[in-house]
Design an enzyme around this catalytic site. Sequence first.
Site, short mmCIF file in Angstrom:
data_model
loop_
_atom_site.label_atom_id
_atom_site.label_comp_id
_atom_site.label_asym_id
_atom_site.label_seq_id
_atom_site.Cartn_x
_atom_site.Cartn_y
_atom_site.Cartn_z
CG HIS A 114 -1.97 -1.04 1.22
ND1 HIS A 114 -2.82 -1.26 0.16
CD2 HIS A 114 -2.28 -1.97 2.16
CE1 HIS A 114 -3.62 -2.29 0.44
NE2 HIS A 114 -3.31 -2.74 1.64
CG ASP A 140 -2.84 -8.51 0.70
OD1 ASP A 140 -2.10 -8.80 1.66
OD2 ASP A 140 -3.87 -7.80 0.82
CG HIS A 152 -6.51 -5.37 1.79
ND1 HIS A 152 -6.00 -6.29 2.68
CD2 HIS A 152 -7.66 -4.90 2.32
CE1 HIS A 152 -6.82 -6.37 3.72
NE2 HIS A 152 -7.84 -5.55 3.53
CG ASP A 162 -5.04 -10.08 3.34
OD1 ASP A 162 -4.78 -10.57 2.22
OD2 ASP A 162 -4.74 -8.90 3.66
#
Length: 309
Positions: free
Chosen positions: A125, A162, A164, A246
């Site tokens: 991120h 991931d 996200h 995740d």
Amino acid sequence: MTTLLVSHPASLDHLTPPGHPERPDRMRAVAQVLGESRFDTLLREEAPEGSLDLVRLCHDERYVEELRHIAPDKGLIYLDGDTSMSPGTWEAVMRGVGGAVAATEAVMSGKADNAFVAMRPPGHHAEINRPMGFCFFDHAAIAARHAQRKYGIARAAVVDFDVHHGNGTQDIFWADATMMYCSTHQMPLFPGTGASGERGEHDTIVNAPLAPNDGSARFRAAFDNLILPQLTKFAPELIVVSAGFDAHRRDPLANINLDAEDFGWVTRKLMDLAGKSAGGRIVSVLEGGYDLQGLKESVAAHVTALMGA
Ligand code: ZN
């Protein structure tokens, strides 16, 4: 097959507030499972500290300098609602960078066939000029660019499963025709980017968003129908994996229902592809994964696949 595992106890010293999902226990869980006898043949190394020059391959000079000087002597300081620094954060982050780069050098030089970097905090991120979502510097992007600069490879890819979207990696590679970034992620979900129409200036960004409650079939179809064909065409000479776990069904931060074996499946698919254009070279960097049991099972499946077992 020689698989290198890179880690360092400094990863435990990046502290987050009580109840924060991105916590030192994640590292203890990963160390515990990779300490089992079935992983005895891993080559193990400690992560060295990365240099500021490496960080500048992907991040703005002013941001790097700012971050370097704001780490607190005690307690925590908050950079945004979920991203904070403790006294041990800087070393953990710089060893995360150094670990990803050391793993890349081992794989590029042939010392290892592939590598897994088990460090925290995660990185995908972190944008060119700001930290975000638990992340400070984008280790995966730095590793890929370092491989280009030091070993002269023409094209590298970062593949991010991931749950996200890796807005940071997308930001860094947006206008870079020599880098492909591919991501499966839940949408809508933090950070909000990653629609399939976001393709970069040179059509080298490949986003495959998944809907809440999607599971194994949709995840595998995203790879089979979109990501793997695009990657095959691009023919990267190195694959860096942003390995977040995740999307496991137990994870508290998202609603994608993968099982550990889905991570083994995607790892084998990427190894097949790397075998064709990249001499088998894969460097995998830990990103998210917040349910300790789900994280352990998923890391085990991923690393087992990397080992060729
Ligand atoms: Zn994540």
